[in-house]
Design a protein around this motif. Structure first.
Motif, mmCIF file in Angstrom:
data_model
loop_
_atom_site.group_PDB
_atom_site.id
_atom_site.type_symbol
_atom_site.label_atom_id
_atom_site.label_comp_id
_atom_site.label_asym_id
_atom_site.label_seq_id
_atom_site.Cartn_x
_atom_site.Cartn_y
_atom_site.Cartn_z
ATOM 1 N N ALA A 132 2.286 1.787 -3.151
ATOM 2 C CA ALA A 132 0.767 2.118 -4.209
ATOM 3 C C ALA A 132 1.206 4.375 -4.641
ATOM 4 O O ALA A 132 0.958 4.263 -5.293
ATOM 5 C CB ALA A 132 -0.213 1.131 -4.315
ATOM 6 N N ALA A 133 0.928 3.751 -2.887
ATOM 7 C CA ALA A 133 0.489 5.415 -3.136
ATOM 8 C C ALA A 133 1.933 6.378 -2.990
ATOM 9 O O ALA A 133 1.373 7.220 -3.792
ATOM 10 C CB ALA A 133 -0.135 6.173 -1.015
ATOM 11 N N MET A 134 3.136 5.794 -3.259
ATOM 12 C CA MET A 134 4.313 6.935 -4.084
ATOM 13 C C MET A 134 3.910 6.545 -4.953
ATOM 14 O O MET A 134 4.674 7.415 -5.629
ATOM 15 C CB MET A 134 5.125 6.096 -3.466
ATOM 16 N N ASN B 253 1.201 6.182 -7.192
ATOM 17 C CA ASN B 253 -0.105 6.398 -7.353
ATOM 18 C C ASN B 253 -0.834 5.875 -8.712
ATOM 19 O O ASN B 253 -0.405 5.591 -9.471
ATOM 20 C CB ASN B 253 0.677 8.382 -7.797
ATOM 21 N N THR C 167 -2.429 1.372 -8.008
ATOM 22 C CA THR C 167 -3.294 0.286 -7.167
ATOM 23 C C THR C 167 -2.463 -0.892 -6.607
ATOM 24 O O THR C 167 -1.055 -1.024 -7.376
ATOM 25 C CB THR C 167 -4.645 -0.281 -8.051
ATOM 26 N N THR C 168 -2.650 -1.157 -5.757
ATOM 27 C CA THR C 168 -2.213 -2.172 -4.693
ATOM 28 C C THR C 168 -2.867 -3.805 -6.538
ATOM 29 O O THR C 168 -1.581 -4.100 -6.067
ATOM 30 C CB THR C 168 -2.760 -2.656 -3.650
ATOM 31 N N SER D 39 0.691 -1.280 0.037
ATOM 32 C CA SER D 39 0.189 -0.314 -0.166
ATOM 33 C C SER D 39 0.990 1.268 0.466
ATOM 34 O O SER D 39 0.200 1.876 -0.673
ATOM 35 C CB SER D 39 -1.089 0.036 0.872
ATOM 36 N N GLN D 40 1.732 1.211 0.581
ATOM 37 C CA GLN D 40 3.084 2.524 0.704
ATOM 38 C C GLN D 40 3.634 2.977 -0.903
ATOM 39 O O GLN D 40 3.815 3.653 -1.457
ATOM 40 C CB GLN D 40 3.875 2.763 1.864
#
Length: 81
Positions: free
Chosen positions: A11-13, A15, A17-18, A8-9
């Motif tokens: 994916a967020a970095m 932008n 999806t997981t 999740s980290q």
């Protein structure tokens, strides 16, 4: 686990999806550095983050995942060009 990012980290970095990261793992495009044997959670190092950013740039250039996989397997810049 200082040097690892959870799925999740990561994916967020990036932008993304997981599920995209899971897909890349399934097709062996980018494998996580470490997978917890008990939980099967995926963890990514800085090296995989760089690979993922490279994939994003190549996708921006309209290359397919198959083409990107081939490019990432090359070790010689002249072959990439």
């Amino acid at each position: 686990m200082k040097n690892y990012f959870s799925i999740s980290q990561a994916a967020a970095m990036l932008n993304i999806t997981t599920e995209t990261l899971r897909h890349y793992d399934r097709i062996s495009l980018v494998k996580p550095s470490w997978k917890d044997p008990n939980t099967c959670y995926r963890y990514y190092s800085n090296q995989e983050i760089i690979q993922l950013r490279t994939i994003q740039l190549l996708r921006y250039m309209d290359l397919s995942l198959a083409e990107i996989k081939e490019i990432l397997s090359l070790r010689d810049l002249s072959q990439v060009i």
